[in-house]
Design a protein around this motif. Structure first.
Motif, mmCIF file in Angstrom:
data_model
loop_
_atom_site.group_PDB
_atom_site.id
_atom_site.type_symbol
_atom_site.label_atom_id
_atom_site.label_comp_id
_atom_site.label_asym_id
_atom_site.label_seq_id
_atom_site.Cartn_x
_atom_site.Cartn_y
_atom_site.Cartn_z
ATOM 1 N N ASN A 312 17.532 18.572 73.424
ATOM 2 C CA ASN A 312 17.014 19.938 73.347
ATOM 3 C C ASN A 312 17.129 20.690 74.664
ATOM 4 O OD1 ASN A 312 16.054 20.358 70.586
ATOM 5 N ND2 ASN A 312 14.661 18.663 71.001
ATOM 6 N N ARG A 314 19.004 23.220 77.184
ATOM 7 C CA ARG A 314 19.880 24.380 77.003
ATOM 8 C C ARG A 314 20.255 24.954 78.368
ATOM 9 N NH1 ARG A 314 19.647 22.228 72.902
ATOM 10 N NH2 ARG A 314 19.199 23.046 70.807
ATOM 11 N N ARG A 337 15.992 32.360 74.345
ATOM 12 C CA ARG A 337 15.538 31.060 73.841
ATOM 13 C C ARG A 337 14.567 31.218 72.659
ATOM 14 N NH1 ARG A 337 15.928 25.880 72.331
ATOM 15 N NH2 ARG A 337 14.000 24.719 72.597
ATOM 16 N N TYR A 338 13.560 32.046 72.833
ATOM 17 C CA TYR A 338 12.500 32.069 71.824
ATOM 18 C C TYR A 338 12.803 33.030 70.674
ATOM 19 C CZ TYR A 338 10.320 29.073 75.145
ATOM 20 O OH TYR A 338 10.085 28.012 75.981
ATOM 21 N N ARG A 339 13.723 33.962 70.878
ATOM 22 C CA ARG A 339 14.229 34.734 69.741
ATOM 23 C C ARG A 339 15.002 33.806 68.804
ATOM 24 N NH1 ARG A 339 17.075 37.997 72.323
ATOM 25 N NH2 ARG A 339 15.639 39.770 72.440
ATOM 26 N N ARG A 340 15.781 32.925 69.386
ATOM 27 C CA ARG A 340 16.558 31.970 68.591
ATOM 28 C C ARG A 340 15.631 31.019 67.823
ATOM 29 N NH1 ARG A 340 21.811 29.911 69.231
ATOM 30 N NH2 ARG A 340 22.264 28.537 67.479
ATOM 31 N N LEU A 341 14.614 30.493 68.506
ATOM 32 C CA LEU A 341 13.695 29.580 67.822
ATOM 33 C C LEU A 341 12.990 30.281 66.663
ATOM 34 C CD1 LEU A 341 11.927 27.427 70.585
ATOM 35 C CD2 LEU A 341 13.843 26.818 69.111
ATOM 36 N N ARG A 342 12.570 31.522 66.883
ATOM 37 C CA ARG A 342 11.866 32.258 65.828
ATOM 38 C C ARG A 342 12.789 32.525 64.651
ATOM 39 N NH1 ARG A 342 9.687 38.177 67.044
ATOM 40 N NH2 ARG A 342 11.936 38.492 66.912
ATOM 41 N N GLU A 343 14.047 32.893 64.927
ATOM 42 C CA GLU A 343 14.990 33.160 63.845
ATOM 43 C C GLU A 343 15.291 31.903 63.037
ATOM 44 O OE1 GLU A 343 18.295 34.771 65.917
ATOM 45 O OE2 GLU A 343 17.447 36.796 66.100
ATOM 46 N N GLU A 344 15.267 30.748 63.700
ATOM 47 C CA GLU A 344 15.554 29.488 63.006
ATOM 48 C C GLU A 344 14.303 28.873 62.392
ATOM 49 O OE1 GLU A 344 17.400 27.090 65.974
ATOM 50 O OE2 GLU A 344 19.332 28.126 65.858
ATOM 51 N N GLY A 345 13.146 29.510 62.587
ATOM 52 C CA GLY A 345 11.913 29.006 62.017
ATOM 53 C C GLY A 345 11.397 27.741 62.684
ATOM 54 N N LYS A 346 11.750 27.549 63.952
ATOM 55 C CA LYS A 346 11.328 26.346 64.676
ATOM 56 C C LYS A 346 10.099 26.660 65.532
ATOM 57 C CE LYS A 346 15.974 24.362 64.861
ATOM 58 N NZ LYS A 346 17.079 23.890 65.735
#
Length: 489
Positions: A312, A314, A337-346
């Motif tokens: 994990n 990056r 980083r956290y836009r990506r996590l939110r979009e992926e539902g993580k």
């Protein structure tokens, strides 16, 4: 973090035991900068603080290490092999700046015996990969262990990892089909029951429960010496030495030594120090790296249950601007980083650590606001005094030098720093390799950019054929042939 009170190192050395152990050298901020082992802690540690002609002629790196030592801790053990095992474990955990050995992931050897095999073989391994096998060790001296197994093959008639036994029509097993069937002096065709009896004797020996063989070898050695067969006596002596070195008892260290807290303790201590509702099991740390405003990159490392989770990790190239602005860089990478996590539902981590002070924290909070996300617990770690900075009105926090929570934060931050610097160095190396295209006449910025966009890097371009180069816009047969010839000249 305030510096530690000065310690009278020579006075502290006088009280050390003349016994084997491991010593940990610390700098003025309490960080572990070197781990070593010693047959005698008193003699080994005192050698660091005795000015002499030999000390003045030491390698510059060692002289620098000695100049940085402000304090030390020691851990007494029962034997030299225990000291070697513990030294390796501590170096792998703390990765001190001035250690070079044991910094990779190499582990001490174990002997593995799988009872589920028809004819269990004695294999070497470095990991306990399954629970059904019997494992012996770890063994500190790999050379002695290999010699011991070779002698055990002769003494007990066991198979090592290089054997490929064959099942015979009558249900018995043929152990070897080459010269080894006569070399080791045991029946070569056996039943499973007969062979398993050999295995049990060999396992009892590795467990240290059978010393008859050693006594027998010592008697043979004395007899050979009495007959003036000194070459045979020396050979037997080496065998006895290997067996004794292998079987010397060593304790298993499970990070319960007095100076290094367990990962669970560190997470619990960190949660309490930061006032979190529960120990933070997942942590992420961000660091920015650049060279005078060029090659600006960032890293994000992820720890799970107190340990690095490299799957994990990056790394980021800064895309929103050119130049030197740590705050804008931090805002960009935290947002990505956290836009990506939110979009992926993580889920977000339990704690985000920013390498820096209030400016970097403000940039991180701004990133969460821009993506309209509630930030998790977040702190900054300022390098100069290892000060913890909070995003709210709480005053800065300086934990004691030996506090397990601070140790966990330092390992997290240092790993982010290492990862960012490595990426920065990789990009600089790539740029240097690509700059060779500047020496090819007739290649302007547009064509050079088209080449790198098409092939990705200079190494793939060198491997390309003329036909592949002609596929790039702006390259006809003549220019492609000239470039291909120039790249291979």
């Amino acid at each position: 973090m305030p510096e530690a009170e000065p310690v009278n190192l020579k006075e502290k050395v006088r009280h050390l035991p003349d016994k084997p152990g491991v010593y940990l050298m610390r700098d003025r901020l309490g960080r572990i900068i070197y781990v070593g082992k010693a047959k005698s802690l008193k003699k080994r540690v005192s050698s660091y603080f005795m000015p002499s002609r030999a000390a003045r002629e030491l390698h510059p790196k060692i002289r620098t290490l000695i100049s940085l030592i402000a304090n030390f801790d020691t851990i007494e053990v029962k034997s030299e092999p225990e000291a070697l095992l513990l030294e390796g474990r501590l170096i792998k955990e703390w990765r001190p700046k001035y250690n070079t050995d044991f910094t990779d992931d190499k582990r001490f050897l174990l002997v593995r015996v799988d009872p589920a095999e028809p004819l269990p073989r004695f294999r070497l391994t470095r990991l306990r990969k399954d629970t059904r096998s019997r494992h012996f060790g770890p063994f500190a001296h790999s050379g002695l262990l290999r010699k011991t197994l070779a002698q055990m093959r002769r003494q007990f008639g066991i198979l090592l990892g290089d054997a490929t036994p064959r099942l015979l029509p009558d249900g018995r097993w043929q152990l070897y089909d080459d010269v080894r069937q006569e070399l080791y002096g045991w029946p070569n065709e056996v039943t499973e029951a007969d062979y398993r009896a050999r295995v049990e004797e060999a396992c009892a020996f590795l467990d240290g429960k059978s010393r008859e063989w050693l006594a027998q070898l010592r008697e043979e050695m004395a007899a050979a010496a009495g007959k003036h067969e000194f070459e045979k006596a020396a050979e037997l002596r080496d065998i006895v030495f290997a067996l004794e070195g292998t079987l010397q008892k060593t304790r298993k260290f499970e990070r319960n030594h007095p100076v290094v807290a367990t990962d669970t303790d560190a997470m619990r201590a960190l949660g309490e120090a930061l006032g979190l509702p529960a120990p933070p099991r997942t942590l992420e740390c961000f660091d920015i790296s650049h060279i005078s405003g060029t090659f600006v990159v960032a890293s994000m490392v992820h720890f799970a249950d107190g340990r690095p989770d490299k799957n994990n990790y990056r790394r980021f190239q800064i895309k929103s601007f050119i130049g030197n602005d740590d705050f804008r860089a931090m805002e960009e990478v935290v947002g990505r980083r956290y836009r990506r996590l939110r979009e992926e539902g993580k889920p977000f981590p339990d704690l985000v650590v920013i390498d820096g002070g209030r400016g970097q924290i403000g940039a991180a909070l701004k990133a969460f606001a821009l993506i309209e996300a509630e930030p998790p617990a977040l702190i900054g770690l300022a390098k100069k005094h290892e000060t913890i900075i909070f995003p709210d009105e709480r005053p800065p926090l300086n934990l004691p030098l030996a506090h397990p929570a601070l140790g966990l934060l330092q390992r997290l931050r240092d790993e982010a720093h290492r990862f960012a610097n490595t990426y920065n160095a990789d990009l600089r190396s790539k740029k240097i390799r690509e700059s060779v295209l500047d020496d090819f006449e007739g290649l302007g910025d547009v064509r050079r950019a088209a080449l790198l966009a098409h092939f990705g890097d200079i190494d793939r371009l060198r491997a390309a054929t003329e036909e592949q180069i002609r596929e790039v816009p702006g390259f006809g047969p003549k220019l492609a042939a000239e470039l291909h010839a120039w790249l291979h000249s």
